[in-house]
Design an enzyme around this catalytic site. Structure first.
Site, mmCIF file in Angstrom:
data_model
loop_
_atom_site.group_PDB
_atom_site.id
_atom_site.type_symbol
_atom_site.label_atom_id
_atom_site.label_comp_id
_atom_site.label_asym_id
_atom_site.label_seq_id
_atom_site.Cartn_x
_atom_site.Cartn_y
_atom_site.Cartn_z
ATOM 1 N N HIS A 1 22.787 -34.075 -23.379
ATOM 2 C CA HIS A 1 21.402 -33.998 -22.496
ATOM 3 C C HIS A 1 21.993 -33.464 -20.982
ATOM 4 O O HIS A 1 22.962 -34.172 -20.473
ATOM 5 C CB HIS A 1 20.798 -35.563 -22.514
ATOM 6 C CG HIS A 1 19.764 -35.573 -21.439
ATOM 7 N ND1 HIS A 1 18.332 -34.887 -21.812
ATOM 8 C CD2 HIS A 1 19.585 -36.015 -20.089
ATOM 9 C CE1 HIS A 1 17.438 -35.153 -20.821
ATOM 10 N NE2 HIS A 1 18.137 -35.942 -19.870
ATOM 11 N N SER B 1 18.468 -39.697 -15.467
ATOM 12 C CA SER B 1 17.052 -39.229 -15.274
ATOM 13 C C SER B 1 16.365 -39.306 -14.057
ATOM 14 O O SER B 1 16.740 -40.203 -13.122
ATOM 15 C CB SER B 1 16.101 -39.537 -16.265
ATOM 16 O OG SER B 1 14.862 -39.273 -16.382
ATOM 17 N N GLY B 2 15.771 -38.359 -13.217
ATOM 18 C CA GLY B 2 15.123 -38.546 -12.057
ATOM 19 C C GLY B 2 15.838 -38.102 -11.011
ATOM 20 O O GLY B 2 15.466 -37.880 -9.539
ATOM 21 N N LEU B 3 17.084 -37.550 -11.283
ATOM 22 C CA LEU B 3 17.934 -37.232 -9.972
ATOM 23 C C LEU B 3 17.550 -35.372 -9.564
ATOM 24 O O LEU B 3 18.149 -34.847 -8.611
ATOM 25 C CB LEU B 3 19.422 -37.012 -10.183
ATOM 26 C CG LEU B 3 19.942 -38.446 -10.558
ATOM 27 C CD1 LEU B 3 21.505 -38.299 -10.622
ATOM 28 C CD2 LEU B 3 19.841 -39.069 -8.822
ATOM 29 N N LYS C 1 17.750 -32.645 -12.068
ATOM 30 C CA LYS C 1 18.244 -31.659 -12.712
ATOM 31 C C LYS C 1 17.391 -30.234 -13.047
ATOM 32 O O LYS C 1 17.821 -29.158 -12.738
ATOM 33 C CB LYS C 1 19.102 -32.086 -13.944
ATOM 34 C CG LYS C 1 19.842 -33.100 -14.003
ATOM 35 C CD LYS C 1 20.364 -33.519 -15.251
ATOM 36 C CE LYS C 1 19.443 -34.190 -16.292
ATOM 37 N NZ LYS C 1 18.870 -35.653 -15.798
ATOM 38 N N SER C 2 16.152 -30.539 -13.444
ATOM 39 C CA SER C 2 15.324 -29.385 -13.882
ATOM 40 C C SER C 2 14.955 -28.553 -12.485
ATOM 41 O O SER C 2 14.858 -27.409 -12.654
ATOM 42 C CB SER C 2 14.216 -29.812 -14.405
ATOM 43 O OG SER C 2 14.364 -30.497 -15.688
ATOM 44 N N ASP D 1 17.374 -29.763 -21.225
ATOM 45 C CA ASP D 1 17.090 -30.989 -22.125
ATOM 46 C C ASP D 1 18.250 -31.291 -23.137
ATOM 47 O O ASP D 1 18.889 -32.263 -22.875
ATOM 48 C CB ASP D 1 15.532 -31.218 -22.492
ATOM 49 C CG ASP D 1 15.576 -32.745 -23.036
ATOM 50 O OD1 ASP D 1 15.977 -33.590 -22.194
ATOM 51 O OD2 ASP D 1 15.013 -32.782 -23.980
ATOM 52 N N GLU E 1 11.222 -27.836 -18.350
ATOM 53 C CA GLU E 1 10.130 -29.031 -17.837
ATOM 54 C C GLU E 1 10.561 -29.313 -16.347
ATOM 55 O O GLU E 1 11.636 -29.733 -16.345
ATOM 56 C CB GLU E 1 10.175 -30.184 -19.014
ATOM 57 C CG GLU E 1 9.191 -31.070 -18.585
ATOM 58 C CD GLU E 1 9.199 -32.513 -19.394
ATOM 59 O OE1 GLU E 1 8.320 -33.264 -19.266
ATOM 60 O OE2 GLU E 1 10.184 -32.463 -20.349
ATOM 61 N N ARG F 1 37.154 -37.163 0.685
ATOM 62 C CA ARG F 1 36.899 -35.572 1.089
ATOM 63 C C ARG F 1 37.787 -34.544 0.546
ATOM 64 O O ARG F 1 37.654 -33.388 0.617
ATOM 65 C CB ARG F 1 36.363 -35.628 2.525
ATOM 66 C CG ARG F 1 35.110 -36.509 2.720
ATOM 67 C CD ARG F 1 34.814 -36.151 4.271
ATOM 68 N NE ARG F 1 35.724 -36.567 5.178
ATOM 69 C CZ ARG F 1 35.692 -36.483 6.374
ATOM 70 N NH1 ARG F 1 34.624 -35.864 6.792
ATOM 71 N NH2 ARG F 1 36.646 -36.861 7.292
#
Length: 320
Positions: A141, A158-160, A162-163, A180, A205, A248
């Site tokens: 995914h 989900s919700g970060l 990516k799309s 996806d 999407e 860092r």
């Protein structure tokens, strides 16, 4: 175990190899599959009685041999040939098919194809085709892109975004492979190839915009049919504490194993105000430098160590 039918092989290669059915159409659904620990390259070869190939290819010498079988000049019989475990026979070089071979293939339901292509080239094409078709595979995914000709898989919860990140990278001239569901195939000992399921091809999407046809919006050059996977970008949510505690100057190279292939990975914290598209491009450029033997972080630390050593030596000299 991955397998394909003779029918599928014929349909996929009919035009390129100038194939035609000669006999044995009842065996069209015979399966070609990896045989134990044998490499895929061993599935195809010239007629062999000792180590029979699943796909037996007949060139000039092999057809001459079978012609001698028909006349009885050789004691080996066609029965012995068809007792061998084989899935398909191909007569190459645009040669005439021996009558008895056609008859046996018909009665034993062994598909018999002819090709106008010379047998060495035909076998090379089929080996490459089978290597792709029978490769071990998995589905991940995420979003898979071509960034500076490097295959980059972007993953994260989900919700970060990516799309949205993929859309921005495409708008900057990079290419979309899959969104996806990313199909990954091991086509070599250390090579993974990413592809898009046919149903999802060209589509991305994006929340608030719905499903976008990237090819229609950005043109043909905005999509890729496949790409080797070389870098994984892991997106993780980050707050102020996470960013402050981040090492860092870490020079450890992270890798992730997929189908027993180690793939270099980078973790990018997602926080307000960070331009992820620029960061992904920088990560890819840095990966390319690593592949060329150039490690920026190590160079900085080496330079820092050298400066500290010079200052320490100068201090000791003054003390003396």
């Amino acid at each position: 175990m991955p397998s394909i039918s003779v029918r599928r092989l014929y349909q996929d290669n009919q035009s390129k190899l100038k194939l035609a059915w000669s006999a044995g159409t009842a065996g069209a659904d015979n399966r070609i599959a990896i045989d134990g620990d044998k490499p895929i390259l061993a599935l195809v070869g010239h007629l062999n009685f000792i180590h029979p190939n699943q796909i037996q290819v007949l060139g000039v010498a092999e057809v001459e041999y079978l012609s001698k079988l028909e006349t009885g000049d050789i004691k080996t019989s066609f029965d012995e040939l068809f007792n061998l475990p084989m899935t398909l026979i191909i007569v190459a070089n645009n040669l005439a098919v021996p009558y008895m071979l056609r008859d046996y293939c018909h009665t034993r339901n062994v598909p018999l194809l002819t090709s106008k292509i010379e047998s060495p080239f035909l076998m090379d094409v089929l080996r490459i085709y089978l290597q792709r078709s029978l490769a071990a595979s998995t589905v991940k995914h995420g979003v898979f892109l071509d960034v500076f000709e490097v295959g980059v898989l972007i993953v994260g919860q989900s919700g970060l975004g990516k799309s949205e990140l993929a859309l921005e990278l495409v708008s900057r001239g990079h290419g979309l492979v899959a969104d996806d569901a990313v199909e990954l195939y091991r086509i070599g000992p250390e090579i993974l190839e990413g592809r898009c399921p046919p149903m999802l091809r060209d589509f991305l999407e994006v929340r608030g915009l719905g499903v976008l046809n990237i090819r229609a919006i950005f043109g043909e050059t905005a999509v890729r049919p496949r790409q080797p996977l070389q870098l994984i970008i892991n997106l993780v949510p980050a707050d102020d504490d996470y960013m402050q505690n981040l090492d860092r100057l870490s020079i450890q190279s992270e890798t992730q194993s997929i189908l027993n292939v180690a793939v270099r990975s980078v973790t990018l914290p997602v926080a307000v105000g960070r331009n992820l598209a620029v960061l992904v491009e920088a990560a890819v450029r840095n990966y390319i430098l690593h592949m060329r033997g150039k490690d920026s972080t190590k160079e900085f630390l080496d330079r820092h160590t050298a400066v500290l050593k010079e200052e320490n030596d100068a201090h000791e000299n003054r003390t003396d």
